[in-house]
Design a protein around this motif. Sequence first.
Motif, PDB file in Angstrom:
ATOM      1  N   ASP A  69       6.138  -0.002  11.721  1.00 41.25           N
ATOM      2  CA  ASP A  69       7.269  -0.837  11.310  1.00 41.25           C
ATOM      3  C   ASP A  69       7.395  -2.056  12.225  1.00 41.25           C
ATOM      4  OD1 ASP A  69       7.951   0.866   9.239  1.00 41.25           O
ATOM      5  OD2 ASP A  69       9.519   1.910  10.364  1.00 41.25           O
ATOM      6  N   ASP A  70       7.995  -3.121  11.695  1.00 42.97           N
ATOM      7  CA  ASP A  70       8.229  -4.333  12.477  1.00 42.97           C
ATOM      8  C   ASP A  70       9.424  -4.092  13.399  1.00 42.97           C
ATOM      9  OD1 ASP A  70       8.952  -6.804  13.480  1.00 42.97           O
ATOM     10  OD2 ASP A  70       8.566  -7.869  11.596  1.00 42.97           O
ATOM     11  N   THR A  94       4.960   0.008   5.643  1.00 46.63           N
ATOM     12  CA  THR A  94       5.971  -0.307   6.657  1.00 46.63           C
ATOM     13  C   THR A  94       7.310  -0.537   5.946  1.00 46.63           C
ATOM     14  OG1 THR A  94       5.545  -2.689   6.527  1.00 46.63           O
ATOM     15  CG2 THR A  94       4.267  -1.427   8.137  1.00 46.63           C
ATOM     16  N   ASN A  99      10.564  -5.622  16.093  1.00 45.00           N
ATOM     17  CA  ASN A  99      11.421  -6.757  16.455  1.00 45.00           C
ATOM     18  C   ASN A  99      12.413  -7.086  15.343  1.00 45.00           C
ATOM     19  OD1 ASN A  99      11.308  -7.828  19.079  1.00 45.00           O
ATOM     20  ND2 ASN A  99       9.176  -8.472  18.729  1.00 45.00           N
TER      21      ASN A  99
END
Lengths: 489, 489
Positions: free
Chosen positions: A257-258, A221, A260
């Motif tokens: 992927d994050d 990520t 937020n």
Amino acid sequence: MKPIKTEDINETLDPQDWEQTRKLMHQMVDDAVNFTITLRDRKIWQSMPEEVLKSFRTKVPQEPEDGNVVYQDYKDMVMPYAMGNVHPRFWVWYMGSGLMSGAIGDFLASILNPNLGGGNHSGHKVEEQVIDWIKEMVHFPESSSGLLVSGGSMANFTALAIARNVKAGYDIRNEGITPEMANKMVVYGSTEVHSCNQKALELLGMGTRSLVKIPVNKDFTINIEALKVQIVRDKASGLHPICVIGTPGTVNTGAIDDLNALADICKAENLWFHVDGAIGAIAMISNMVKPLLAGIERADSVALDLHKWMHMPFEAGCVLVKHREAHKKTFSLIPEYLAKNTRGLASGEDWFSEYGLQLSRRFRALKVWMSLKEHGVKRFGRMIDKNIVQAHYLGQLIDENDVLELVAPIGLDIVCFRYNPGGKSLEALNALNKEIKLQLEERAIAMPGYTTLDGVYCIRIAISNHRTTNADIDDLVYHVIAIGQELES
Amino acid sequence: MKPIKTEDINETLDPQDWEQTRKLMHQMVDDAVNFTITLRDRKIWQSMPEEVLKSFRTKVPQEPEDGNVVYQDYKDMVMPYAMGNVHPRFWVWYMGSGLMSGAIGDFLASILNPNLGGGNHSGHKVEEQVIDWIKEMVHFPESSSGLLVSGGSMANFTALAIARNVKAGYDIRNEGITPEMANKMVVYGSTEVHSCNQKALELLGMGTRSLVKIPVNKDFTINIEALKVQIVRDKASGLHPICVIGTPGTVNTGAIDDLNALADICKAENLWFHVDGAIGAIAMISNMVKPLLAGIERADSVALDLHKWMHMPFEAGCVLVKHREAHKKTFSLIPEYLAKNTRGLASGEDWFSEYGLQLSRRFRALKVWMSLKEHGVKRFGRMIDKNIVQAHYLGQLIDENDVLELVAPIGLDIVCFRYNPGGKSLEALNALNKEIKLQLEERAIAMPGYTTLDGVYCIRIAISNHRTTNADIDDLVYHVIAIGQELES
């Protein structure tokens, strides 16, 4: 030009003998149904013999041929040597398996054959509804705009074009890239970002160099801290950051992927937040995946593919954009001969051709509309869940076998592993696994994919296949080990 | 993520009841055949009643629905309110009428569902052959590269991207538009050039301003002398001319630019010669039109549409490029997970995804392949001839009627005329003809097109329709006059 009299003014391209055509089409239906029922018993893939290859080198046909003969050509030369992605054991690249309701939709779309460029007709309403449904599925607001496109590449291209035009800060559509802005605009994605985003930026005039690739964490990520540092550095050196691309489901390993964290950065830095959800966005309909996609609803735009995990026949991609006016401003262009009326066919506020590159457009919404009605969104969600369960089942089998090892964490339904009996160099292992992969294919056992992660060649199983069973996974593991041992002996 | 157990791991998206589906598909075949046979008796277009519109505003279906019910929805809400372009009297915009062999090809393509992005399978060979056939049809050399694309917009975009990358004179793909080159590159076309070329240049980062529009002659063809003067002027002022777009068959009036004269200029000035042949290029297969297209074989690239005058169901466009290496260099991008093998499915020298924006691609070649085999290229040529004869037949009727007048010379199969009983202002005539046009449509008599030429609103009949008969033309003229008289009284 003096028009000359043609031989037969009443000739058309309709069949000369309707009853023969009708009979042939009934035969095609039976064949198509039988083909799909017996998929598992067919060779998943086979190479074309020379006589078949030769048949594809003939000159353009001048005179008519009987429809039955043409269909026989198809059955002899095309059908047996297809890609194989409708087969239960096809796990290469990342594509769907197709579905009958989709093929039906494509057939009806071609019979009716409307042009979805615009106008006041039912096709337009069906596409509007399908886009509304997709917004609902991925939690995008009703006020968003959207467009069905050929696939992820075009969806990302469309979104990045809007991002460029919005964030340039001047009328770049009219002015083009000016000397002041040239080589200034940059877009961020991880090193695992899909290559089509790079192609899009190259075409948009920004060059390969405008895509700044941020390192990934061990789970593949995007490294959020590295991204923050890079943006600060780029701004300090006079660059003009415009957009961050988040990937929920990378093509190599299914890493998410994050979103937020990326949304926070984009908000703080005033950047366009684009989500390349070609693989993962539609998994918002899966109870299992949905929590992992938190933040997708904060994106400015999302690209997604319905011919991947929704199994629509090619092509069926979609782009959603939260800023309808900006979307339209990037693409709308109404010349005289397309001027709208307030009544009749040429009426309607929004034409789809005002939201994308294409003017003439296929009625690709119909297959999606019919399939969502027939199966319901919950069943599509269960299909995604099933593939994830199967990926972890494969992971469990790999864990249990000493000669197998995972090369990356399982992401969504993507499993990267290799055969490793121990005591071999990296080069030898790479060559061995490549050969195992090819032999699985050539022996028509299964179609695995492959990729290279940090120099390690791996067999990559992307189970976006609604026909795969656990027994297929068992067989895969059995044969990987069997071929591996055979090659070593 | 902890995968949870799904309700039913053996569930797929295949029909729950194959026999029911088979029966339904046979019904669809009969309906499709009957629909096509009875096209002439159906309303060419009708507006959607409120209850139908309302049905398109429901939420995404959650649960499965019986396939028969879904098909009934299609028959009730979609089929009766279609665009109408399969009808013999549809002459709006410029599109084909569809054909059964094409719908069959689309159905089979969706059943087999290969991805034409690349790989060693029959679909790839079929597309190669179809592109070879198209080269043969438009007299392009065998060594040219080509790609089937969604339509003219994408074909032009693809060609202009290559032209930009070749003529920029540096590695613009990697570097992007640099400060030195920004706002320098210009492309020429006539004031009648299709709007999609402007859209393409805007997307390519060059801006609306990079498209320099050259005045036309009285027959709406590009003014060659004006073009020469403009190039000299632009070079003198430091601009960097890269390309000339020639149009054989403009969308407004079917005017055919002098392609040999444009080729001469491009040779002398070292410019890329692109032919936007969306309408006209395929008419190379017509004995009537071919002489008018002389010079097309000198182009660097040609864009053409098979869903126009070849009547393929949407979408089917094509771009041909004489410089294979430049074409590939503009688009080829091979990441790890697409790395090729020398054996098996993932082998093959040239993947189609290396020649265009799309990575995943529909098997759109199949409908073209089957249709060219079934009908032969000569019949397609005769269909083009027929439409031209019909256009001139309409021209003759206009000549013979005092209250009708041509507004532009007949170009190919496009006739621009108006009802003019005399003694009326331009505004009054424009309003009157607009109303006649709308009433033809609303009374379901015919679907004419429209455009405005030098301020004159005209009824524009684009007869790219293989089902149109001379009797249809008679009826059109009768009703234009009847409605005109009715509106005046």
